[in-house]
Design a protein around this motif. Structure first.
Motif, PDB file in Angstrom:
ATOM      1  N   LYS A   7      40.235 -30.496  32.688  1.00 29.19           N
ATOM      2  CA  LYS A   7      39.681 -29.198  33.080  1.00 29.19           C
ATOM      3  C   LYS A   7      40.744 -28.107  33.086  1.00 29.19           C
ATOM      4  CE  LYS A   7      35.605 -30.654  35.649  1.00 29.19           C
ATOM      5  NZ  LYS A   7      34.873 -30.610  36.930  1.00 29.19           N
ATOM      6  N   LYS A   8      41.904 -28.428  33.578  1.00 35.23           N
ATOM      7  CA  LYS A   8      42.961 -27.439  33.673  1.00 35.23           C
ATOM      8  C   LYS A   8      43.799 -27.374  32.398  1.00 35.23           C
ATOM      9  CE  LYS A   8      46.638 -25.964  36.826  1.00 35.23           C
ATOM     10  NZ  LYS A   8      47.481 -26.328  37.974  1.00 35.23           N
ATOM     11  N   ASP A 276      31.259 -34.293  29.009  1.00 35.77           N
ATOM     12  CA  ASP A 276      32.154 -33.697  29.998  1.00 35.77           C
ATOM     13  C   ASP A 276      32.229 -32.185  29.870  1.00 35.77           C
ATOM     14  OD1 ASP A 276      33.169 -36.017  31.455  1.00 35.77           O
ATOM     15  OD2 ASP A 276      33.988 -36.613  29.524  1.00 35.77           O
ATOM     16  N   MET A 277      32.182 -31.668  28.663  1.00 36.89           N
ATOM     17  CA  MET A 277      32.172 -30.220  28.475  1.00 36.89           C
ATOM     18  C   MET A 277      31.767 -29.903  27.039  1.00 36.89           C
ATOM     19  SD  MET A 277      36.173 -29.067  28.342  1.00 36.89           S
ATOM     20  CE  MET A 277      37.436 -30.143  27.652  1.00 36.89           C
ATOM     21  N   TRP A 320      31.028 -27.921  32.979  1.00 32.76           N
ATOM     22  CA  TRP A 320      32.298 -27.378  32.493  1.00 32.76           C
ATOM     23  C   TRP A 320      32.167 -26.989  31.029  1.00 32.76           C
ATOM     24  CZ3 TRP A 320      35.634 -25.657  35.686  1.00 32.76           C
ATOM     25  CH2 TRP A 320      36.939 -25.344  35.287  1.00 32.76           C
ATOM     26  N   GLY A 360      37.451 -22.316  32.663  1.00 30.68           N
ATOM     27  CA  GLY A 360      37.171 -23.362  31.697  1.00 30.68           C
ATOM     28  C   GLY A 360      38.441 -23.826  31.026  1.00 30.68           C
ATOM     29  N   THR A 361      38.313 -24.836  30.184  1.00 29.33           N
ATOM     30  CA  THR A 361      39.435 -25.372  29.428  1.00 29.33           C
ATOM     31  C   THR A 361      39.740 -24.439  28.266  1.00 29.33           C
ATOM     32  OG1 THR A 361      38.850 -27.636  30.046  1.00 29.33           O
ATOM     33  CG2 THR A 361      40.234 -27.358  28.103  1.00 29.33           C
TER      34      THR A 361
END
Length: 556
Positions: A7-8, A276-277, A320, A360-361
């Motif tokens: 995520k980061k 996941d995203m 995400w 967001g990523t």
């Protein structure tokens, strides 16, 4: 919110064919990536996404896979891959591969066997259909790359479906054997230590029952209403997560073609246990009216703000997304959204400042970190992209545009813009190779290249490095609550972000002239975290933002 490693993170996309050619055959390769791992690490990115490296006849540059467990010989060997994966992990980074599971190559064993007989056990791996009553295709579906989405097979007297080129037959995910084949291929790479997958056009894997005709609407709407979000897509993604992804410390990133903000949660809400995203196309396509090339609208900053806002709210505290303004399928970011002439450096830095401070990523594409620009291809013979070539060929048939105008459109929006070789230095072909590369190198590599920027503290490259390092150090960049300021301004994009007791102001000027920001809401004392100019131009309660200036101020 559960904080997982991706995520980061910042994703750095590599298009291997154009990244670095280690053996001087004109094609980038895995050893070329290995040679540049220290460089990639220096960018302060966390995750490398490799576009397809699997065996392929290269009708669509690797997105037509003939063997999911073999490395394309042009790119190297499995031993090269193992060395690359180890080198990435040794440097504290992760690797995701491009999973192309909606379709394969017509040279894959599955399709070759399927064509031999209607009784072949592989026949049902694909979508076959009898002709319509008039002898033509079963319906009016069009390929993403132009023409019908159905190809006639003379031997069997049936059509097969290909939403992309005719050498990319769509897989039939209704067949559980197909799904298990894909899952097994995923396990093969995950067992090697790969950290996840970017999933190419994954919303298209479930086809509408009965293959109904598409309505008479724009192609983008057809993708959303007909090709994507099929009746069993969520069943399959849940199954994929349950059987594969959840068994590893890995993540799934969906190419969200055909997904709008109202459907996003169905794919990425954590309680649904699917993906996941995803990254969406609303920003990437915000200047495209109805399909690439033909209708292009002027860039509208307020529209872009609305897009970021609606997607941020669509997944707020539930799912995400990743944020991207460029990849291998679109023209160069600074050429589309910035000013790649007079304010090349300033606008390139401002754009990444905006993208890195969205929730967001962060997803960046190779070469954007030095501000690589669009290229001008002089003749159609220099064009390599199948999508561009099909557009040009159809134009010759229907004479909708002149040949000169068609080439001009390709130069403005074509995918070759993003696929020119990475510019490492000012030598021949930008240091990519000493022989002619597979795609023409941009002549501006004499000026725009890694070597020139590496030791220049004011370069785009070192701005990226500093920005991504700062982003790692301040969670508010990624997770902060948004407060829009002067939302309806067509010139300025300004917002405040707050996480717990930490607040920042992001101020971005999208014009070629000075713009005044009434900064009365900003604390009297602040720390400059990011600035693409050497200093600030301030008056009492005012910030004078210079052309394409991008600022991040810590107001605590």
């Amino acid at each position: 919110m559960k904080l997982t490693w991706f995520k980061k993170g910042t994703i750095y996309q590599i298009y291997p064919r154009s990244f670095n050619d280690s053996n001087n055959d004109g094609v980038g390769d895995l050893r070329g990536v290995i040679e540049k791992l220290d460089y990639i690490q220096s960018l302060n990115v966390d995750i490398i996404w490799l576009s397809p490296i699997f065996s392929s006849p290269n009708d669509d540059n690797g997105y037509d896979i003939s063997d999911y467990r073999e490395i394309m010989p042009e790119f190297g060997t499995m031993e090269d891959f193992d060395e690359l994966l180890k080198g990435i992990h040794d440097r504290g980074m992760r690797l995701i591969l491009d999973l192309v599971a909606n379709h394969c190559s017509d040279e894959h064993m599955w399709f070759e066997e399927a064509k031999k007989s209607k009784d072949s056990p592989y026949r049902d791996y694909f979508h076959w259909h009898k002709p319509a009553d008039d002898g033509g295709p079963p319906n009016n579906w069009k390929s993403f790359f132009g023409g019908s989405a159905w190809e006639w097979d003379e031997a069997s007297g049936e059509y097969y479906l290909h939403l992309f080129t005719k050498k990319q037959p769509d897989l039939n995910w209704e067949n559980p054997k197909v799904r298990e084949e894909i899952y097994d291929a995923m396990r093969f790479w995950l067992d090697k230590g790969v950290d996840g997958f970017r999933m190419d056009v994954i919303p298209l894997i479930s086809k509408p029952k009965g293959y109904p005709d598409a309505p008479e609407v724009g192609f983008r709407k057809i993708i959303e209403e007909v090709y994507a979000n099929g009746p069993t897509v969520h069943k399959y993604l849940n199954e994929m997560n349950e059987k594969v992804i959840s068994k590893y410390d890995a993540f799934s990133l969906a190419e969200g073609v055909g997904i709008n903000e109202t459907k996003a949660g169905l794919y990425v809400n954590t309680d649904r246990k699917e993906l996941d995203m995803l990254y969406h196309f609303d920003i990437l396509e915000c200047t495209i009216v109805n399909g690439k090339f033909e209708e292009v609208s002027p860039f509208d900053l307020v529209q872009m703000k609305r897009i970021f806002k609606k997607w941020r709210e669509a997944v707020h505290n539930t799912g995400w997304i990743a944020n991207a303004m460029g990849n291998h399928d679109f023209a160069r970011m600074v050429s589309r959204f910035g000013n790649d002439k007079e304010y090349h450096s300033e606008s390139a830095k401002m754009l990444i400042t905006m993208l890195a401070t969205q929730n967001g990523t962060l997803n960046i594409y190779q070469g954007d970190e030095i501000g690589m620009t669009n290229i001008t291809l002089e003749t159609i013979e220099e064009v390599k992209d199948v999508q561009s070539l099909n557009f040009y060929e159809e134009n010759l048939i229907n004479s909708k545009f002149s040949e000169e105008m068609a080439l001009e459109m390709i130069n403005k929006e074509g995918r070759d813009n993003a696929r020119t070789p990475v510019q490492w230095n000012d030598e021949i072909n930008g240091g990519f190779s000493i022989v002619d590369p597979w795609l023409k190198s941009n002549p501006n590599s004499e000026i725009i290249n890694v070597k020139h920027q590496d030791n220049d503290p004011n370069s785009i490259l070192n701005f990226y490095r500093s920005l991504l390092k700062t982003r790692k150090e301040h969670d508010v960049f990624v997770f902060g609550e948004f407060e829009e300021i002067e939302f309806n301004s067509p010139n300025l994009y300004i917002y405040k972000k707050t996480l717990e007791n930490r607040s920042i102001i992001v101020a971005l000027n999208f014009t070629e002239s000075d713009q005044v920001f009434k900064a009365s809401g900003v604390a009297n004392e602040y720390k400059v975290l990011i600035n693409n100019y050497a200093d600030l131009n301030t008056k009492e309660n005012e910030l004078i933002l210079r052309p394409y200036q991008g600022l991040v101020l810590d107001i605590d």
